[in-house]
Design a protein around this motif. Structure first.
Motif, PDB file in Angstrom:
ATOM      1  N   UNK A 247       4.588   1.258 -23.261  1.00 46.12           N
ATOM      2  CA  UNK A 247       3.917   2.217 -22.235  1.00 46.12           C
ATOM      3  C   UNK A 247       2.476   2.252 -22.800  1.00 46.12           C
ATOM      4  N   UNK A 248       1.918   1.974 -24.165  1.00 43.10           N
ATOM      5  CA  UNK A 248       0.719   2.142 -24.664  1.00 43.10           C
ATOM      6  C   UNK A 248       0.164   0.822 -24.516  1.00 43.10           C
ATOM      7  N   UNK A 249       0.840  -0.304 -24.148  1.00 45.00           N
ATOM      8  CA  UNK A 249       0.111  -1.564 -24.109  1.00 45.00           C
ATOM      9  C   UNK A 249      -0.786  -1.579 -22.911  1.00 45.00           C
ATOM     10  N   UNK A 250      -2.060  -2.643 -23.047  1.00 50.13           N
ATOM     11  CA  UNK A 250      -2.831  -2.456 -21.928  1.00 50.13           C
ATOM     12  C   UNK A 250      -1.986  -3.338 -20.683  1.00 50.13           C
ATOM     13  N   UNK A 251      -2.164  -2.910 -19.289  1.00 53.52           N
ATOM     14  CA  UNK A 251      -1.416  -3.724 -18.224  1.00 53.52           C
ATOM     15  C   UNK A 251      -2.187  -5.237 -18.126  1.00 53.52           C
ATOM     16  N   UNK A 252      -1.305  -5.789 -17.678  1.00 52.78           N
ATOM     17  CA  UNK A 252      -1.372  -7.315 -17.387  1.00 52.78           C
ATOM     18  C   UNK A 252      -1.393  -7.570 -15.885  1.00 52.78           C
ATOM     19  N   UNK A 253      -2.532  -7.872 -15.307  1.00 54.25           N
ATOM     20  CA  UNK A 253      -2.728  -8.274 -13.710  1.00 54.25           C
ATOM     21  C   UNK A 253      -2.239  -9.484 -13.337  1.00 54.25           C
ATOM     22  N   UNK A 254      -2.014  -9.715 -12.051  1.00 52.47           N
ATOM     23  CA  UNK A 254      -1.693 -11.203 -11.625  1.00 52.47           C
ATOM     24  C   UNK A 254      -2.601 -12.253 -11.972  1.00 52.47           C
TER      25      UNK A 254
END
Length: 290
Positions: A247-254
């Motif tokens: 949850x605390x990890x940065x999101x990865x986009x397409x």
């Protein structure tokens, strides 16, 4: 009709407490020589007849001691009956060679049984469990003047007499003054009365619900691992990066994944959709027609 020892030991058999007290008062007392002779017969030959005579001759002692505990609101016949149990224990343990009369030896056993009965039945919730608390319970009941609360001076005086702290006396007085409260409303309570069960109820999950939740979580985790293992390496990595990161990890986009794999963002989206469909099919298989 000849009465057995059981009729003497159980006041309820006589029909009335007064009749029982009159009958035990007519039982002759034992002289010191008779008592010693009977005690030796019991000790050396297990003579139950000798034990019975010793018990019957001391029943009036039990009744006299039981009268001292009338202020606890318990049936006098029950107090006497419990005291008789203590008397029988005393007779069984009595040693005639010590030079002590049974009447002196038996007082401790009689009071011990009566005390135990009072503490078991006076309240639903035990108010005295340790030896020190029991001593304080009965000591405070006998020394407290009247029903009003103790003043600080009276508290200190009683504490000195009993050899305890004033704080202990105050705590026991609070316990004595408390009342048993039903968890559920009784039939005599009106509709506006709120019972403790209404605000003491545990709103959390019970053992059954907790077990079911843990089992479901375990099955879901195992099912997800199985579904992921059926994917190819690239599809699994895309799903893990998109949906299973901390949850605390940065999101990865397409676009991030498109740069990583050297393909277009639309292609990453298509791989993601097909992988999610495969996972859903594994976790929720389509039921087969009968």
């Amino acid at each position: 009709m000849e009465l057995t020892a059981d009729h003497y030991l159980t006041p309820t058999h006589s029909g009335s407490l007064e009749d029982y007290l009159q009958r035990i008062a007519r039982v002759p007392l034992l002289s010191a020589e008779e008592e010693t002779s009977l005690a030796r017969r019991l000790r050396d030959h297990h003579d139950l007849g000798a034990a019975q005579r010793m018990i019957l001759s001391h029943l009036r002692l039990v009744a006299s001691i039981a009268r001292q505990y009338r202020g606890y609101g318990l049936p006098q016949a029950d107090l006497i009956q419990e005291g008789n149990v203590g008397l029988m224990k005393a007779v069984r343990r009595f040693d005639p060679e010590r030079g002590v009369r049974l009447v002196s030896f038996a007082v401790h056993w009689i009071k011990a049984e009566i005390h135990e009965y009072i503490l078991r039945n006076w309240r639903l919730v035990k108010i005295a469990t340790t030896k020190a608390q029991r001593k304080l319970f009965f000591g405070l009941r006998s020394l407290k003047p009247g029903f009003s609360s103790l003043s600080p001076q009276e508290t200190r005086k009683i504490a000195e007499q009993l050899g305890v702290r004033p704080e202990d006396v105050s705590e026991m007085e609070t316990r004595l003054a408390g009342q048993d409260i039903s968890l559920d409303p009784g039939p005599e309570d009106d509709e506006h009365w709120v019972s403790p069960v209404a605000y003491l109820a545990d709103e959390g999950a019970g053992p059954r619900e907790t077990l079911e939740a843990n089992e479901n979580a375990r099955n879901s985790h195992e099912g997800l691992q199985e579904a992921l293992n059926r994917l190819d390496a690239r599809s699994r990595k895309i799903i893990e990066d998109r949906w299973l990161r901390d949850e605390d990890a940065p999101p990865i986009t397409l676009h991030d994944l498109a740069d990583e794999w050297g393909i277009s963002a639309e292609r990453v989206r298509q791989i993601e959709v097909r992988a999610l469909q495969k996972i859903r099919a594994t976790l929720l298989p389509t039921p087969q027609p009968a």
